[in-house]
Design a protein around this motif. Structure first.
Motif, short mmCIF file in Angstrom:
data_model
loop_
_atom_site.label_atom_id
_atom_site.label_comp_id
_atom_site.label_asym_id
_atom_site.label_seq_id
_atom_site.Cartn_x
_atom_site.Cartn_y
_atom_site.Cartn_z
N ALA A 217 70.52 2.20 -7.39
CA ALA A 217 69.49 3.12 -7.88
C ALA A 217 68.47 2.38 -8.75
CB ALA A 217 70.14 4.25 -8.67
N GLN B 20 71.52 16.79 -2.52
CA GLN B 20 71.20 15.63 -3.33
C GLN B 20 71.22 14.35 -2.49
OE1 GLN B 20 69.94 15.41 -6.12
NE2 GLN B 20 70.86 16.67 -7.72
N THR C 20 78.86 14.09 -4.06
CA THR C 20 77.58 14.71 -4.38
C THR C 20 77.29 15.83 -3.38
OG1 THR C 20 75.28 14.19 -4.95
CG2 THR C 20 76.11 13.26 -2.90
N ARG D 198 68.10 14.18 -0.42
CA ARG D 198 66.93 13.91 -1.26
C ARG D 198 66.87 12.43 -1.63
NH1 ARG D 198 67.84 17.48 -5.21
NH2 ARG D 198 66.68 19.10 -4.09
N ARG D 199 68.02 11.85 -1.96
CA ARG D 199 68.03 10.44 -2.34
C ARG D 199 67.72 9.53 -1.15
NH1 ARG D 199 73.32 11.91 -5.71
NH2 ARG D 199 72.30 12.48 -7.69
N ALA E 58 74.67 9.05 -7.45
CA ALA E 58 74.26 8.67 -8.80
C ALA E 58 75.48 8.21 -9.58
CB ALA E 58 73.60 9.86 -9.51
N VAL F 21 73.08 4.52 -1.87
CA VAL F 21 71.81 5.22 -2.12
C VAL F 21 72.04 6.72 -2.28
CG1 VAL F 21 69.53 5.74 -1.17
CG2 VAL F 21 70.49 3.45 -0.90
N LEU F 22 73.07 7.25 -1.66
CA LEU F 22 73.31 8.69 -1.64
C LEU F 22 73.82 9.23 -2.97
CD1 LEU F 22 73.17 7.89 1.37
CD2 LEU F 22 75.08 9.44 1.80
N ARG G 133 63.89 9.68 -0.83
CA ARG G 133 63.23 8.91 -1.89
C ARG G 133 63.45 7.42 -1.71
NH1 ARG G 133 65.10 12.59 -7.10
NH2 ARG G 133 63.63 14.33 -6.79
N GLY G 134 64.66 7.05 -1.33
CA GLY G 134 64.96 5.65 -1.12
C GLY G 134 64.14 5.06 0.01
#
Length: 280
Positions: A245, A178, A174, A181-182, A153, A150-151, A185-186
């Motif tokens: 993702a 970031q 990353t 933030r992920r 991209a 999840v962390l 959101r996750g």
């Protein structure tokens, strides 16, 4: 890149945090600054070999007597960042998790109760003097936890197929901002889609761990020894972070079928590793 040899130690993946030198107090900062200039820094395989050598004596030494003063080092945008091994701390923590992986009868053979008891007492005494201690590295054997993906991209993926002399490398890196933030959101997407799950619990745990570090740190997911458990073609085509993702994005849209398809690709991709683990 790790060398290929007859003593490669499989099969573990790693989630690491690299903090800038500014995050460390003196004199530790000076130690890491000097360490980063060393040309002969050891690899993750060196750390594993040392740990396995400690298990060879009778009785075994499940946790190093002294804390490691080694670290992984990388430079990003001119800033030196280090990820201390803290092998002793991680050894104590791993020892506490062994009961979840082995029946007690097997565990008693691997590590006699008196050895485990002594290590537990040592950890409790040490922790009383270091209540805020936390590792910079998390380790997972035989799998990469879904919540780790999840962390990251897909465009942060780095793959090198290796050669006869060099093992393959698959990793993601990353910025800390970031990764956090992920996680947020996750969690929102998962909590909107389900009341509770192990994935949510795991992501909450990882998120809390990340909050312990400098905001300008880097986060790395390294497949480590797992590259030896995945067939070459499977490894090259592995885009698990993209699948995770996509699955979370599908949940956010209310597309349960799309989320299920993404999860199915993950399950199928890691089937070979599960089969290898069962064979061992």
């Amino acid at each position: 890149m790790p060398k290929v040899s007859s003593v490669i130690v499989p099969y573990a993946a790693y989630l690491r945090v690299y903090e800038p030198l500014a995050a460390f107090p003196e004199p530790e900062r000076d130690h890491w600054a000097r360490y980063a200039r060393r040309p002969d820094r050891p690899s993750y395989q060196d750390e594993l070999r040392r740990s396995l050598m400690d298990l060879a004596p009778t009785p075994p030494v499940p946790v190093p007597v002294h804390e490691s003063d080694d670290a992984f080092v990388l430079e990003a945008d001119g800033v030196v960042c280090v990820c201390p091994w803290r092998t002793r701390l991680r050894g104590w923590q791993a020892l506490g998790e062994l009961a979840e992986d082995f029946p007690l009868s097997v565990l008693d053979v691997l590590l006699p109760p008196v050895v485990r008891h002594q290590a537990t007492q040592d950890y409790e005494r040490w922790l009383a003097d270091h209540p805020d201690a936390r590792p910079w590295i998390r380790t997972s054997t035989w799998q990469v936890p879904i919540n780790w993906f999840v962390l990251f991209a897909d465009d942060e993926r780095e793959y090198d197929k290796g050669s006869a002399a060099e093992a393959p490398v698959l990793r993601y890196r990353t910025p800390m901002v970031q990764a956090r933030r992920r996680v947020a959101r996750g969690l929102r997407a998962l909590r909107d889609a389900m009341e509770e799950s192990l994935l949510i619990d795991g992501l909450v745990d990882v998120g809390r761990w990340l909050e312990e570090f400098h905001p300008r740190s880097l986060v790395e997911l390294d497949y480590g020894g797992l590259v030896h458990a995945l067939p070459a073609g499977t490894l090259e085509d592995d885009h698990s972070a993209a699948d995770v993702a996509e699955g979370i994005a599908a949940l956010r849209r209310g597309d349960g079928e799309g989320a299920g398809e993404a999860y199915g690709r993950l399950v199928e991709r890691w089937r070979a590793v599960r089969d290898l683990r069962s064979a061992n």
